[in-house]
Write a protein that holds these residues in place. Sequence first.
Motif, PDB file in Angstrom:
ATOM      1  N   ILE A  31       0.824  -1.205   0.000  1.00 15.37           N
ATOM      2  CA  ILE A  31       0.000   0.000   0.000  1.00 15.37           C
ATOM      3  C   ILE A  31       0.858   1.256   0.000  1.00 15.37           C
ATOM      4  CG2 ILE A  31      -1.548   1.336   1.475  1.00 15.37           C
ATOM      5  CD1 ILE A  31      -2.858  -1.515   2.038  1.00 15.37           C
ATOM      6  N   LYS A  38       0.987   3.697  -3.339  1.00 16.75           N
ATOM      7  CA  LYS A  38       0.618   5.108  -3.193  1.00 16.75           C
ATOM      8  C   LYS A  38       1.708   5.994  -3.784  1.00 16.75           C
ATOM      9  CE  LYS A  38      -2.198   5.203   0.991  1.00 16.75           C
ATOM     10  NZ  LYS A  38      -2.277   5.642   2.386  1.00 16.75           N
ATOM     11  N   ASN A  56       1.957   5.897  -7.530  1.00 11.27           N
ATOM     12  CA  ASN A  56       0.891   6.737  -8.092  1.00 11.27           C
ATOM     13  C   ASN A  56       1.311   8.196  -8.091  1.00 11.27           C
ATOM     14  OD1 ASN A  56      -0.965   4.940  -8.901  1.00 11.27           O
ATOM     15  ND2 ASN A  56      -2.404   5.254  -7.206  1.00 11.27           N
ATOM     16  N   ASP A  99      -8.586  -5.197   0.064  1.00  6.92           N
ATOM     17  CA  ASP A  99      -9.711  -4.884  -0.809  1.00  6.92           C
ATOM     18  C   ASP A  99      -9.209  -4.104  -1.998  1.00  6.92           C
ATOM     19  OD1 ASP A  99     -11.831  -6.001   0.612  1.00  6.92           O
ATOM     20  OD2 ASP A  99     -11.662  -4.385   2.077  1.00  6.92           O
ATOM     21  N   ALA A 100      -8.247  -3.258  -1.704  1.00  6.46           N
ATOM     22  CA  ALA A 100      -7.680  -2.389  -2.712  1.00  6.46           C
ATOM     23  C   ALA A 100      -7.186  -3.172  -3.922  1.00  6.46           C
ATOM     24  CB  ALA A 100      -6.519  -1.632  -2.103  1.00  6.46           C
ATOM     25  N   PHE A 101      -6.607  -4.321  -3.653  1.00  6.09           N
ATOM     26  CA  PHE A 101      -5.963  -5.058  -4.743  1.00  6.09           C
ATOM     27  C   PHE A 101      -6.934  -5.422  -5.848  1.00  6.09           C
ATOM     28  CE2 PHE A 101      -2.371  -6.792  -1.849  1.00  6.09           C
ATOM     29  CZ  PHE A 101      -2.089  -5.493  -1.475  1.00  6.09           C
ATOM     30  N   PHE A 129      -9.360  -3.554  -6.971  1.00  5.58           N
ATOM     31  CA  PHE A 129      -9.763  -2.502  -7.897  1.00  5.58           C
ATOM     32  C   PHE A 129      -8.785  -1.343  -7.986  1.00  5.58           C
ATOM     33  CE2 PHE A 129     -11.077   0.131  -4.520  1.00  5.58           C
ATOM     34  CZ  PHE A 129     -12.100  -0.405  -3.789  1.00  5.58           C
ATOM     35  N   PHE A 130      -7.551  -1.664  -7.797  1.00  6.24           N
ATOM     36  CA  PHE A 130      -6.507  -0.759  -8.238  1.00  6.24           C
ATOM     37  C   PHE A 130      -6.742  -0.611  -9.748  1.00  6.24           C
ATOM     38  CE2 PHE A 130      -1.912   0.162  -9.134  1.00  6.24           C
ATOM     39  CZ  PHE A 130      -1.783   1.231  -8.258  1.00  6.24           C
ATOM     40  N   TYR A 131      -6.343   0.515 -10.296  1.00  6.56           N
ATOM     41  CA  TYR A 131      -6.694   0.717 -11.715  1.00  6.56           C
ATOM     42  C   TYR A 131      -6.234  -0.456 -12.559  1.00  6.56           C
ATOM     43  CZ  TYR A 131      -1.847   2.344 -12.349  1.00  6.56           C
ATOM     44  OH  TYR A 131      -0.478   2.440 -12.375  1.00  6.56           O
ATOM     45  N   CYS A 132      -5.125  -1.043 -12.085  1.00  5.67           N
ATOM     46  CA  CYS A 132      -4.655  -2.252 -12.743  1.00  5.67           C
ATOM     47  C   CYS A 132      -4.760  -3.370 -11.717  1.00  5.67           C
ATOM     48  CB  CYS A 132      -3.217  -2.049 -13.174  1.00  5.67           C
ATOM     49  SG  CYS A 132      -2.423  -3.569 -13.664  1.00  5.67           S
ATOM     50  N   ILE A 159     -16.894  -0.734  -1.530  1.00  2.00           N
ATOM     51  CA  ILE A 159     -16.009  -1.726  -2.145  1.00  2.00           C
ATOM     52  C   ILE A 159     -16.789  -2.648  -3.070  1.00  2.00           C
ATOM     53  CG2 ILE A 159     -14.660  -3.778  -1.583  1.00  2.00           C
ATOM     54  CD1 ILE A 159     -13.605  -1.967   0.817  1.00  2.00           C
ATOM     55  N   LEU A 164     -17.862  -0.507  -6.133  1.00  3.61           N
ATOM     56  CA  LEU A 164     -16.781  -0.129  -7.048  1.00  3.61           C
ATOM     57  C   LEU A 164     -16.275  -1.328  -7.839  1.00  3.61           C
ATOM     58  CD1 LEU A 164     -14.934   2.378  -4.714  1.00  3.61           C
ATOM     59  CD2 LEU A 164     -16.115   2.914  -6.855  1.00  3.61           C
ATOM     60  N   ASP A 185      -7.869   1.824   2.563  1.00  6.57           N
ATOM     61  CA  ASP A 185      -6.598   2.070   1.889  1.00  6.57           C
ATOM     62  C   ASP A 185      -6.851   2.233   0.413  1.00  6.57           C
ATOM     63  OD1 ASP A 185      -4.785   1.926   4.016  1.00  6.57           O
ATOM     64  OD2 ASP A 185      -5.129  -0.236   4.100  1.00  6.57           O
ATOM     65  N   ALA A 186      -7.799   1.439  -0.026  1.00  6.80           N
ATOM     66  CA  ALA A 186      -8.145   1.420  -1.426  1.00  6.80           C
ATOM     67  C   ALA A 186      -8.466   2.812  -1.957  1.00  6.80           C
ATOM     68  CB  ALA A 186      -9.337   0.508  -1.634  1.00  6.80           C
ATOM     69  N   PHE A 187      -9.152   3.592  -1.132  1.00  8.15           N
ATOM     70  CA  PHE A 187      -9.665   4.865  -1.610  1.00  8.15           C
ATOM     71  C   PHE A 187      -8.544   5.791  -2.061  1.00  8.15           C
ATOM     72  CE2 PHE A 187     -13.779   4.582   1.071  1.00  8.15           C
ATOM     73  CZ  PHE A 187     -14.023   3.354   0.499  1.00  8.15           C
ATOM     74  N   ASP A 188      -7.367   5.564  -1.508  1.00  7.34           N
ATOM     75  CA  ASP A 188      -6.230   6.406  -1.868  1.00  7.34           C
ATOM     76  C   ASP A 188      -5.728   6.117  -3.274  1.00  7.34           C
ATOM     77  OD1 ASP A 188      -6.183   7.763   0.430  1.00  7.34           O
ATOM     78  OD2 ASP A 188      -4.653   6.528   1.386  1.00  7.34           O
ATOM     79  N   PHE A 189      -5.835   4.892  -3.679  1.00  7.65           N
ATOM     80  CA  PHE A 189      -5.238   4.605  -4.979  1.00  7.65           C
ATOM     81  C   PHE A 189      -6.114   3.817  -5.935  1.00  7.65           C
ATOM     82  CE2 PHE A 189      -4.366   0.397  -3.812  1.00  7.65           C
ATOM     83  CZ  PHE A 189      -3.483   0.301  -2.754  1.00  7.65           C
ATOM     84  N   PHE A 190      -7.382   4.019  -5.795  1.00  9.52           N
ATOM     85  CA  PHE A 190      -8.285   3.645  -6.870  1.00  9.52           C
ATOM     86  C   PHE A 190      -7.799   4.445  -8.082  1.00  9.52           C
ATOM     87  CE2 PHE A 190     -12.593   3.733  -8.894  1.00  9.52           C
ATOM     88  CZ  PHE A 190     -12.815   2.360  -8.890  1.00  9.52           C
ATOM     89  N   TYR A 191      -8.023   3.941  -9.277  1.00 12.27           N
ATOM     90  CA  TYR A 191      -7.436   4.650 -10.425  1.00 12.27           C
ATOM     91  C   TYR A 191      -7.813   6.121 -10.411  1.00 12.27           C
ATOM     92  CZ  TYR A 191     -11.991   4.057 -12.732  1.00 12.27           C
ATOM     93  OH  TYR A 191     -13.326   4.086 -13.029  1.00 12.27           O
TER      94      TYR A 191
END
Lengths: 341, 341
Positions: free
Chosen positions: A258, A262, A265, A284-286, A288-291, B258, B261, B284-290
């Motif tokens: 994370i 960040k 980015n 969770d982030a993983f 829907f990271f843009y990739c 989550i 999205l 954490d996701a919210f920081d680096f969603f595309y």
Amino acid sequence: MNKKVSLKDIAKAVGVSTALVSYVLNNKEKEARVGKQIAEVIRKKAAELNYQPNQIAKSLKSGKSFTIGLIVADISNPFFANIARTIEDEAKKNNYTVIFGSSDENAEKSQDLMDVLIKRQVDGFIIAPTEHTEAQINYLNASNIPFVLIDRYFPEIKTNYVITDNFKAAYQATSHLINNGYKRIAMIAYKSNLIHMQERIKGYTMAIKDHKVKSVKPLLFEVAYDHAELEIQKQIESLINGGQTIDALFFATNTLSIYGLKFLNNKRLKIPDDVAIVCFDEGDAFDFFYCPLTYVKQPLIEVARQAVKILVNQISHPKQDETQVLLDSDLIIRESSRKTK
Amino acid sequence: MNKKVSLKDIAKAVGVSTALVSYVLNNKEKEARVGKQIAEVIRKKAAELNYQPNQIAKSLKSGKSFTIGLIVADISNPFFANIARTIEDEAKKNNYTVIFGSSDENAEKSQDLMDVLIKRQVDGFIIAPTEHTEAQINYLNASNIPFVLIDRYFPEIKTNYVITDNFKAAYQATSHLINNGYKRIAMIAYKSNLIHMQERIKGYTMAIKDHKVKSVKPLLFEVAYDHAELEIQKQIESLINGGQTIDALFFATNTLSIYGLKFLNNKRLKIPDDVAIVCFDEGDAFDFFYCPLTYVKQPLIEVARQAVKILVNQISHPKQDETQVLLDSDLIIRESSRKTK
DNA sequence: ATATAATGTTTAAACGATTAAGTTAAAATT
DNA sequence: AATTTTAACTTAATCGTTTAAACATTATAT
């Protein structure tokens, strides 16, 4: 607080001794040959007064607290929070309650926690041990206090543990990157002698050595737990500025991922075009990271389940041999590590 | 397990009564006029045997367990895990230990948990109450068991609570979307009568009504906690297929965000071009969603701190009046809700 | 009719700590 | 020398439960 209802209160209300009440409410009527009518009266009165047995008194008498002490690095870390949740559920199935504490990867805090929990007479521990806590673990062993290590363990100490095969997972993850054509693969890990970290590092290093692609050399960066975010930023910054081009990054934990992502980015580095990514653990982030990120999925639920199972078993059968469980992880392959053209 | 060292063991080893040992180890030498030499001997022996006082026996005697029971919906939810971590730290500062349990937003589980924790003689509770647990809360009140509600509360029951101003936060979030030019703003919330959810919904609805933009009408979708992910997918699917175009989505919690999205990603909807987004809570996701997400940042640490403070105070001064704390949230504005052209 | 057994209940000790009250011996006061 | 005070310690009750052992009854067997 209102005085709570005790056995004595019920006994007085019904006009019998506390012993009788105890027998009835513990369903030992047969052994104790309690009269049918009086048993009914006692039961009714107990319900009427909403009697809740004092577990503390029970524990004192029985020497069993039906409590499990859980020590993790940080309960707010999703990795441990998820484990904690499963431990809670499994413990409940066995009538145990969980008391938890966070060590912050700090041996002293870990010691304090252990003392507090021992004073509270926990029947056993589930611990993700921190560096330099060998003495604490040895003490548990010497005191015959049941415990199970999770996530990490000490190879030189004989204990129960449930871990995942970190070497294999890291080897697999790194090989995957190599096979997909990446040539300058860096790893960001914690500066730690703990076995789980060392194994991940070894897995990474070994994979790179095994694949005799000349241009692929280990590029390992280790950051301190306490200033991880800052150090990662510095490392990545220097990687970029130093002309040392990398084409892939392997993060050794979810938190490291994370922090790293960040910063990537921030620096407008595109994944996977500028740099491919593989992470350890979920987030969770993983998803829907843009990739969508490739990651090592550890079987958390299984780790927690087995740990409770072994612990509860050990508590009831203290003379058991140590049980050691090694679980496999899955590499979830997604866009962040796709084949180079 | 090795028999643990008790006061009696020390007393025997030194050749004095347990009373003397107790006085010394509790630093009551002066009041009890214990001899200087013997006090030293006792202290040494205690250290030598690594004596750890049995907290259970202490609790039984004193009627205080120095334990806080924490009941949340799900400890593995980052929102609650973070609160739990702060509660742990603050509790420790006051010599309290935390026992936790997850209710899964289920009143029955909540009741079971409460019973278990009451049997364990917790000195007080911190509870994020679930729907239909009014009776449980009333019971605590009637029994004079100290407790503090967090995140939610029951307006019709007089209790301590620490919450955030959900109406204001939702109103602010929705107004922000309206002001940025969005016209068809939908909200996805939980189907729940709990005040926090109702206030968020009211805030959303009110904001839309107040801004007399004709084309903006409330579009509220409520999903059940137990099948949230599936229901969200259905709702979004039908929104898309039903020709009912929306240009912004407001998620009422982190989990809903989550799920939502993920599905929007699946459907290849681009944020904020196809649909703008505002979320409640962090991730954490919210920081680096595309596209960096706009979200309502609740003061979790402050909620936890205040809750512990009020609880500990209430435990030591039972006759206190109820304390009610309403905290403000911050709207963290980012790309996902940027102005329409 | 009397010993024996079965039934139903109470007593009391124990778990480990705390603490008010009691004991004893030495020191201080009369 | 007798009395009081002080110092240093022990005794014993208590918290709420459990449970072996003791104690009454009543029933059954001899």
